[in-house]
Scaffold this motif. Structure first.
Motif, PDB file in Angstrom:
ATOM      1  N   GLU A  21      30.442  39.432  31.798  1.00 65.66           N
ATOM      2  CA  GLU A  21      30.092  40.061  33.084  1.00 65.66           C
ATOM      3  C   GLU A  21      30.696  41.460  33.141  1.00 65.66           C
ATOM      4  O   GLU A  21      31.648  41.712  33.876  1.00 65.66           O
ATOM      5  N   PRO A  22      30.157  42.399  32.366  1.00 67.24           N
ATOM      6  CA  PRO A  22      30.771  43.727  32.275  1.00 67.24           C
ATOM      7  C   PRO A  22      30.748  44.545  33.566  1.00 67.24           C
ATOM      8  O   PRO A  22      31.615  45.377  33.781  1.00 67.24           O
ATOM      9  N   LYS A  23      29.781  44.322  34.420  1.00 63.33           N
ATOM     10  CA  LYS A  23      29.634  45.171  35.610  1.00 63.33           C
ATOM     11  C   LYS A  23      29.827  44.404  36.911  1.00 63.33           C
ATOM     12  O   LYS A  23      29.364  44.839  37.965  1.00 63.33           O
ATOM     13  N   ALA A  24      30.538  43.297  36.847  1.00 67.99           N
ATOM     14  CA  ALA A  24      30.758  42.510  38.066  1.00 67.99           C
ATOM     15  C   ALA A  24      31.591  43.307  39.066  1.00 67.99           C
ATOM     16  O   ALA A  24      32.552  43.966  38.685  1.00 67.99           O
ATOM     17  N   PRO A  25      31.235  43.250  40.344  1.00 65.37           N
ATOM     18  CA  PRO A  25      32.027  43.952  41.364  1.00 65.37           C
ATOM     19  C   PRO A  25      33.484  43.465  41.418  1.00 65.37           C
ATOM     20  O   PRO A  25      34.342  44.170  41.915  1.00 65.37           O
ATOM     21  N   TRP A  26      33.758  42.290  40.890  1.00 63.09           N
ATOM     22  CA  TRP A  26      35.115  41.723  40.883  1.00 63.09           C
ATOM     23  C   TRP A  26      35.792  41.858  39.524  1.00 63.09           C
ATOM     24  O   TRP A  26      36.789  41.193  39.251  1.00 63.09           O
ATOM     25  N   SER A  27      35.295  42.747  38.678  1.00 57.85           N
ATOM     26  CA  SER A  27      35.900  42.916  37.346  1.00 57.85           C
ATOM     27  C   SER A  27      37.357  43.384  37.434  1.00 57.85           C
ATOM     28  O   SER A  27      38.125  43.169  36.500  1.00 57.85           O
ATOM     29  N   HIS A  28      37.753  43.961  38.560  1.00 57.66           N
ATOM     30  CA  HIS A  28      39.163  44.352  38.738  1.00 57.66           C
ATOM     31  C   HIS A  28      40.092  43.132  38.763  1.00 57.66           C
ATOM     32  O   HIS A  28      41.302  43.266  38.618  1.00 57.66           O
ATOM     33  N   THR A  29      39.530  41.929  38.922  1.00 56.30           N
ATOM     34  CA  THR A  29      40.340  40.701  38.932  1.00 56.30           C
ATOM     35  C   THR A  29      40.492  40.088  37.542  1.00 56.30           C
ATOM     36  O   THR A  29      41.186  39.086  37.382  1.00 56.30           O
ATOM     37  N   TYR A  30      39.850  40.659  36.536  1.00 53.54           N
ATOM     38  CA  TYR A  30      39.830  40.050  35.205  1.00 53.54           C
ATOM     39  C   TYR A  30      41.216  39.898  34.590  1.00 53.54           C
ATOM     40  O   TYR A  30      41.488  38.912  33.913  1.00 53.54           O
ATOM     41  N   SER A  69      30.875  30.224  38.293  1.00 56.30           N
ATOM     42  CA  SER A  69      31.104  31.234  39.337  1.00 56.30           C
ATOM     43  C   SER A  69      30.781  32.655  38.906  1.00 56.30           C
ATOM     44  O   SER A  69      31.029  33.583  39.675  1.00 56.30           O
ATOM     45  N   ARG A  70      30.294  32.836  37.690  1.00 55.60           N
ATOM     46  CA  ARG A  70      30.102  34.169  37.115  1.00 55.60           C
ATOM     47  C   ARG A  70      31.418  34.936  37.112  1.00 55.60           C
ATOM     48  O   ARG A  70      31.463  36.140  37.285  1.00 55.60           O
ATOM     49  N   LEU A  71      32.521  34.178  36.964  1.00 55.93           N
ATOM     50  CA  LEU A  71      33.886  34.696  36.814  1.00 55.93           C
ATOM     51  C   LEU A  71      34.455  35.267  38.113  1.00 55.93           C
ATOM     52  O   LEU A  71      35.437  35.994  38.097  1.00 55.93           O
ATOM     53  N   LYS A  72      33.862  34.913  39.225  1.00 55.81           N
ATOM     54  CA  LYS A  72      34.336  35.393  40.529  1.00 55.81           C
ATOM     55  C   LYS A  72      35.420  34.437  41.039  1.00 55.81           C
ATOM     56  O   LYS A  72      35.127  33.293  41.386  1.00 55.81           O
ATOM     57  N   PRO A  73      36.667  34.893  41.095  1.00 56.97           N
ATOM     58  CA  PRO A  73      37.769  33.996  41.445  1.00 56.97           C
ATOM     59  C   PRO A  73      37.673  33.378  42.837  1.00 56.97           C
ATOM     60  O   PRO A  73      38.082  32.250  43.042  1.00 56.97           O
ATOM     61  N   ASN A  74      37.120  34.100  43.787  1.00 55.84           N
ATOM     62  CA  ASN A  74      37.046  33.573  45.146  1.00 55.84           C
ATOM     63  C   ASN A  74      35.659  33.005  45.474  1.00 55.84           C
ATOM     64  O   ASN A  74      35.267  32.935  46.642  1.00 55.84           O
ATOM     65  N   ALA A  75      34.938  32.565  44.456  1.00 52.99           N
ATOM     66  CA  ALA A  75      33.608  31.997  44.654  1.00 52.99           C
ATOM     67  C   ALA A  75      33.703  30.710  45.478  1.00 52.99           C
ATOM     68  O   ALA A  75      34.604  29.898  45.291  1.00 52.99           O
ATOM     69  N   ARG A  76      32.761  30.588  46.361  1.00 51.73           N
ATOM     70  CA  ARG A  76      32.673  29.392  47.181  1.00 51.73           C
ATOM     71  C   ARG A  76      31.194  29.063  47.309  1.00 51.73           C
ATOM     72  O   ARG A  76      30.376  29.953  47.546  1.00 51.73           O
ATOM     73  N   LYS A  81      31.457  23.262  49.733  1.00 50.63           N
ATOM     74  CA  LYS A  81      32.101  22.108  49.096  1.00 50.63           C
ATOM     75  C   LYS A  81      32.842  22.449  47.813  1.00 50.63           C
ATOM     76  O   LYS A  81      33.694  21.695  47.373  1.00 50.63           O
ATOM     77  N   TRP A  82      32.503  23.560  47.173  1.00 48.16           N
ATOM     78  CA  TRP A  82      33.026  23.880  45.850  1.00 48.16           C
ATOM     79  C   TRP A  82      33.760  25.212  45.888  1.00 48.16           C
ATOM     80  O   TRP A  82      33.269  26.173  46.467  1.00 48.16           O
ATOM     81  N   TYR A  83      34.923  25.248  45.233  1.00 49.50           N
ATOM     82  CA  TYR A  83      35.823  26.390  45.342  1.00 49.50           C
ATOM     83  C   TYR A  83      36.224  26.975  44.001  1.00 49.50           C
ATOM     84  O   TYR A  83      36.331  26.263  43.009  1.00 49.50           O
ATOM     85  N   CYS A  84      36.493  28.236  44.014  1.00 51.14           N
ATOM     86  CA  CYS A  84      37.157  29.033  42.975  1.00 51.14           C
ATOM     87  C   CYS A  84      36.345  29.178  41.691  1.00 51.14           C
ATOM     88  O   CYS A  84      35.168  28.830  41.641  1.00 51.14           O
ATOM     89  N   LEU A  85      36.991  29.727  40.674  1.00 51.16           N
ATOM     90  CA  LEU A  85      36.342  30.028  39.394  1.00 51.16           C
ATOM     91  C   LEU A  85      35.548  28.861  38.825  1.00 51.16           C
ATOM     92  O   LEU A  85      34.495  29.045  38.231  1.00 51.16           O
ATOM     93  N   PHE A  86      36.089  27.659  38.974  1.00 58.10           N
ATOM     94  CA  PHE A  86      35.509  26.489  38.318  1.00 58.10           C
ATOM     95  C   PHE A  86      34.722  25.598  39.263  1.00 58.10           C
ATOM     96  O   PHE A  86      34.299  24.517  38.878  1.00 58.10           O
ATOM     97  N   GLN A  87      34.516  26.064  40.505  1.00 53.37           N
ATOM     98  CA  GLN A  87      33.728  25.350  41.505  1.00 53.37           C
ATOM     99  C   GLN A  87      34.157  23.885  41.625  1.00 53.37           C
ATOM    100  O   GLN A  87      33.382  22.962  41.410  1.00 53.37           O
ATOM    101  N   LEU A  88      35.419  23.712  41.978  1.00 55.35           N
ATOM    102  CA  LEU A  88      36.008  22.389  42.143  1.00 55.35           C
ATOM    103  C   LEU A  88      35.920  21.936  43.595  1.00 55.35           C
ATOM    104  O   LEU A  88      36.017  22.747  44.516  1.00 55.35           O
TER     105      LEU A  88
END
Length: 176
Positions: A21-30, A69-76, A81-88
């Motif tokens: 995900e080279p151009k993700a808006p959240w790449s600053h979190t990598y 999550s396409r590597l988005k740490p705060n994905a929900r 029902k599903w949270y974070c990078l791994f959608q737990l």
């Protein structure tokens, strides 16, 4: 004399994330995400050391996080029902809300569930043993499991982990 376990370079994991995900808006979190993945891969590898356990764990975690999550740490998820990078699910996280900002908490919780799935589905081929993680059951989710293993394998092939140099500090992820 046994060699000490290999360390997973954070910069290498950052490179894997950027490759997917080279151009993700959240790449600053990598960097933070890579530190969590490297640290957990070193302390809780899913595979045996003689089978490149830390390295394979790191690429599998990157692969799963990308699919989930396409590597988005705060994905929900849209349904909440599903949270974070791994959608737990909430039941698998010590603190679901905190997992959106604590990538290590999310990653450790994911590894716990991945290990459970690998064990529960041990009658299946390795590439399908994440079926329980994907669907909650070993008799479903095999296709999704294969996709995640295939991407991890491709990452390892296309972006091999660099060998540590004699002067390099290889304890970076463990020390943080």
């Amino acid at each position: 004399m046994l060699a000490s376990p290999m360390s997973v370079p954070v910069a290498w994991v950052v490179g894997l994330l950027a490759a997917l995900e080279p151009k993700a808006p959240w790449s600053h979190t990598y960097e933070k995400t890579a530190e969590a993945i490297a640290r957990v891969s070193e302390t809780e590898p899913l595979f045996a050391p003689e089978d490149r356990g830390e390295e394979r764990t790191a690429t599998l975690l990157v692969s799963i996080a990308w699919y989930e999550s396409r590597l988005k740490p705060n994905a929900r998820s849209a349904n909440g029902k599903w949270y974070c990078l791994f959608q737990l699910g909430k039941a698998y996280l010590p603190d679901a809300q905190k997992s959106l900002t604590d990538t290590e908490m999310c990653t450790r919780a994911a590894v716990k569930q991945l290990r459970k799935s690998l064990d529960l589905c041990k009658a299946r081929p390795l590439e399908e043993r994440l079926a329980s993680y994907m669907s909650g059951q070993c008799d479903r989710g095999g296709v999704e499991s294969r996709y995640r293993f295939a991407l991890a394998k491709k990452l390892l092939k296309d972006h091999p982990m660099p060998l540590p140099s004699a002067t390099e500090d290889t304890t970076a992820a463990r020390a943080r």
